[in-house]
Design a protein around this motif. Sequence first.
Motif, PDB file in Angstrom:
ATOM      1  N   SER A  17      43.231  46.347 -56.655  1.00 37.88           N
ATOM      2  CA  SER A  17      43.069  45.598 -57.415  1.00 37.88           C
ATOM      3  C   SER A  17      43.766  44.627 -57.337  1.00 37.88           C
ATOM      4  N   SER A  19      45.122  43.168 -59.681  1.00 37.94           N
ATOM      5  CA  SER A  19      46.873  43.414 -60.791  1.00 37.94           C
ATOM      6  C   SER A  19      47.540  43.953 -60.160  1.00 37.94           C
ATOM      7  N   ASP A  20      46.796  45.476 -59.537  1.00 38.59           N
ATOM      8  CA  ASP A  20      47.958  46.542 -59.387  1.00 38.59           C
ATOM      9  C   ASP A  20      48.895  46.160 -58.084  1.00 38.59           C
ATOM     10  N   ALA A  22      49.586  43.342 -57.166  1.00 34.83           N
ATOM     11  CA  ALA A  22      50.817  42.562 -57.967  1.00 34.83           C
ATOM     12  C   ALA A  22      52.106  43.085 -58.358  1.00 34.83           C
ATOM     13  N   ARG A  23      51.243  43.630 -59.440  1.00 34.18           N
ATOM     14  CA  ARG A  23      52.678  44.835 -59.706  1.00 34.18           C
ATOM     15  C   ARG A  23      53.636  45.413 -58.397  1.00 34.18           C
ATOM     16  N   SER A  28      53.347  37.947 -59.356  1.00 36.82           N
ATOM     17  CA  SER A  28      52.139  37.814 -60.388  1.00 36.82           C
ATOM     18  C   SER A  28      50.972  37.545 -60.532  1.00 36.82           C
ATOM     19  N   PRO A  29      49.759  38.242 -61.092  1.00 39.48           N
ATOM     20  CA  PRO A  29      49.007  38.870 -60.385  1.00 39.48           C
ATOM     21  C   PRO A  29      47.987  36.679 -59.891  1.00 39.48           C
ATOM     22  N   ARG A  53      37.336  44.460 -63.460  1.00 41.14           N
ATOM     23  CA  ARG A  53      38.622  44.178 -63.193  1.00 41.14           C
ATOM     24  C   ARG A  53      38.899  44.672 -61.435  1.00 41.14           C
TER      25      ARG A  53
END
Length: 302
Positions: A17, A19-20, A22-23, A28-29, A53
């Motif tokens: 992912s 998003s994961d 990036a976290r 940022s994504p 996703r």
Amino acid sequence: METRYLHNFLKVVKLGSMSDAARELDLSPAAIAQQMRTLERELGAALLVRHGRRVRPTAAGERLFEKGRHLVQECDELRSWVASDADQGELRLGTLNTVLHGFLPDVLQRFLRLHGGVQVTVHVDSTPKLYTELAQDELDVAICLKPAFELPKTICWSPLREEPLVLLCQARDAQLPPLDLLRTRPLVRYDRALVGGRLAQRYLEAHDIRPSVCLELNSVVAVAMMVERGLGIGLVPDVGETLVRGRELRKLALPPVKGQGAAQPVRELGLLWQRTSPRLRWAHSLMECAKQVVQQEDSALS
């Protein structure tokens, strides 16, 4: 290619992912997505495919993942090694035969006490060949004679000492005048193809001496050995105590050539190194060790 982007690609693949990833990376994504597009553009292949996703690597992405893991690890190790105080590696040293059998062991002893993790590779050759090898980056530093031509700005020279001609003889002849010995005793000649041999030949010619030559050798130490065995006398550069140490020999100073005052024929010994060498720190350290040894040797003789 940005290794940081490659590192972040590995994180995306592991987590599946953007998003994961990036976290975890505190980005940022959108920044992660931009980095992935940059990698794809630089490598000319699609690396990731989306499934909702989630993302997974393409065949090209799988290949990059396998190779990239090792590359990132090696880069991390390289970064840590460069940032550390590690003193490891190889120093390629070129030198002359007379230096190898003279003061070089003392120089290397001092140097390796300071740099125990450095491996020194020693190569023996003539000055012209050592200079060529240094200029072609096959050597890092050379202890040799001063070249007879002007050096380019990329190569540095530092003098160590001047080595005047001396006459080698057996102890029983040490009270006789050197010029008489040169006129009456057989000569174990030092190779005239070498700088020291040419100096000796010019000295003989200046005094109009045509010696009876029994041998011609390209090693100062070999000349000393032959003189010790009674084969003749030697006219060689004074390379230090290695000439007479442990031998029943004497070194006699020579009278000057007429018209030259107190001047004596000498050859100049020193160090050559490349100004931009990646091993410049070790070259400078070796130079300081050599100067200390030569100074100590000269003080013991005075």
